[in-house]
Design an enzyme around this catalytic site. Structure first.
Site, mmCIF file in Angstrom:
data_model
loop_
_atom_site.group_PDB
_atom_site.id
_atom_site.type_symbol
_atom_site.label_atom_id
_atom_site.label_comp_id
_atom_site.label_asym_id
_atom_site.label_seq_id
_atom_site.Cartn_x
_atom_site.Cartn_y
_atom_site.Cartn_z
ATOM 1 N N ASP A 9 0.818 -1.233 -0.083
ATOM 2 C CA ASP A 9 -0.136 0.029 0.128
ATOM 3 C C ASP A 9 0.932 1.174 -0.150
ATOM 4 O OD1 ASP A 9 -2.231 1.678 0.183
ATOM 5 O OD2 ASP A 9 -2.538 1.274 2.269
ATOM 6 N N ASP A 104 -3.039 2.366 -6.318
ATOM 7 C CA ASP A 104 -1.818 2.472 -5.288
ATOM 8 C C ASP A 104 -1.743 1.187 -4.235
ATOM 9 O OD1 ASP A 104 -3.967 3.206 -3.667
ATOM 10 O OD2 ASP A 104 -2.801 4.830 -2.573
ATOM 11 N N GLU A 105 -2.363 0.337 -4.680
ATOM 12 C CA GLU A 105 -2.195 -0.880 -3.769
ATOM 13 C C GLU A 105 -2.491 -2.213 -4.571
ATOM 14 O OE1 GLU A 105 -5.015 -1.661 -0.643
ATOM 15 O OE2 GLU A 105 -6.536 -0.218 -1.429
#
Length: 389
Positions: A9, A104-105
């Site tokens: 993350d 973003d993860e």
């Protein structure tokens, strides 16, 4: 073999990209957000801003009251997608099994890669270093035998954290955590747990399974398994969107029906364009409306056959809007309106269509407009509302 799952993350991703690109922002509270005058909301808050209580999804005005000296930066989606591609290229260096959760993860399955990278913890450290080297950004990583534990672990020591959960430390990790950390526990379920005297995940684990089933039905077994750290879902690199939607929040409440219909039509165009690019077909259309007091309603309809045709989706959305207007006795002020396409599949419904010739013309029209959009942008050409009958 015990699975080795990583959840990676990125830390305050949008804000971190802005601080990376603009060194003068480093160390300052940064809000990536829409403008106050446009009822903007915060997309990301740097950790310097979070110290003041600022967070994502918060109205920009509220965040600025908490942190008046915060620097507000407009959202740059293209720049964040570019940074995301850099990050995911690093992920691909470590495993072919990468399941994106958002820009973003992601989950990575590193099972059986010990000969290449060493232990999962060593691999996680190498991955964090590679992300920093390639992007000048930091990531927090959770390492665990399954996806639930890995995602939970990545959030325990942010920013730039690394937490490893082994089969031997599952209970010690889970037991002290609040029950709200279990997937599927929302506000109503949390109240139910509190009425049972349940505060922590450890409390859930100690409840008999039959009691959980009586209280929560099928979810009872789900909570029972998670409280024991059990999650058998594989990392799925081909994870596909279950729905596609587009929403608009108005700077001022809108009650003009023609304006609402025009906005809805343009949203349908955007949703249909994305469906065609993904080669997906929608079976349901949903209209979402939020009132000035933040009450939100949705209205959905199921199509006779899956489609990606703009005209078919617009007919459905327009009928939902007309039904809502009739229910209210006329248009009422609206803060937000949105259109979604769901129940997606990779097959269309042409064999069920009674209007094959008309559909063919619509496909040609959509293809022509898509080509213009792809070259000149989404607003280069827009449909006009059809005349009232």
């Amino acid at each position: 073999m015990t699975r080795q799952i990583l959840h990676v993350d990125m830390d305050a991703f949008f804000a971190a990209v802005e601080q990376r690109d603009q060194p003068e922002l480093r160390g300052k509270p940064v809000l990536v957000a829409g403008p106050v005058e446009g009822r903007g909301v915060v997309s990301a808050a740097s950790y310097e801003a979070r110290c003041y209580g600022c967070g994502s999804a918060m109205p920009t005005a509220t965040a600025l009251r908490l942190c008046p000296h915060a620097v507000v930066i407009p959202v740059r989606h293209g720049r964040y997608r570019e940074a995301s591609r850099e990050v995911f290229r690093v992920f691909d260096e470590f495993s072919p099994l990468v399941e994106p959760l958002s820009i973003d993860e992601a989950f990575l399955d590193l099972t059986g890669t010990d000969a290449l990278f060493g232990s999962a913890e060593a691999a996680a450290r190498r991955l964090k270093a590679r992300v920093r080297e390639a992007t000048a950004l930091t990531a927090s990583v959770g390492v665990a035998p399954n996806k639930f534990l890995a995602k939970l672990a990545s959030d325990l020591r942010k920013p730039d954290g690394l937490v490893v959960v082994t089969p031997e430390t599952v209970e010690a990790t889970l037991d002290p955590l609040p029950v709200g950390r279990l997937w599927g526990v929302g506000a109503a379920t949390l109240k139910r747990f509190e009425s049972l005297g349940v505060q922590t995940i450890g409390d859930v684990r100690r409840l008999p399974l039959d009691r959980l089933r009586r209280e929560f039905g099928d979810l009872g077994e789900h909570f029972h398994r998670l409280s024991q750290g059990v999650d058998d879902r594989p990392v799925s690199p081909d994870r596909e969107a279950k729905s596609i939607s587009h929403e608009t929040t108005f700077a001022r409440d809108v009650s003009d029906l023609d304006h609402l219909r025009t906005v809805t039509l343009h949203q349908v165009e955007d949703v249909a364009y994305r469906l065609r690019r993904l080669q997906r077909y929608a079976r349901t259309v949903t209209l979402k409306i939020r009132y000035p007091d933040f009450r939100t309603i949705t209205r959905s309809t199921t199509l006779l056959a899956p489609t990606q045709l703009t005209n078919a989706l617009w007919r459905a959305a327009s009928e939902l809007l007309d039904e809502w207007t009739a229910e209210r006795g006329g248009p009422t002020p609206v803060r937000l309106i949105g259109v979604g396409a769901g129940n997606l599949s990779g097959e269309d419904g042409r064999q069920l269509s009674l209007f094959e010739e008309a559909d063919g013309r619509q496909r040609k029209l959509d293809a022509a407009l898509d080509a213009i959009r792809a070259r000149f942008g989404p607003d280069a050409v827009r449909r006009r509302l059809p005349p009232e009958k």
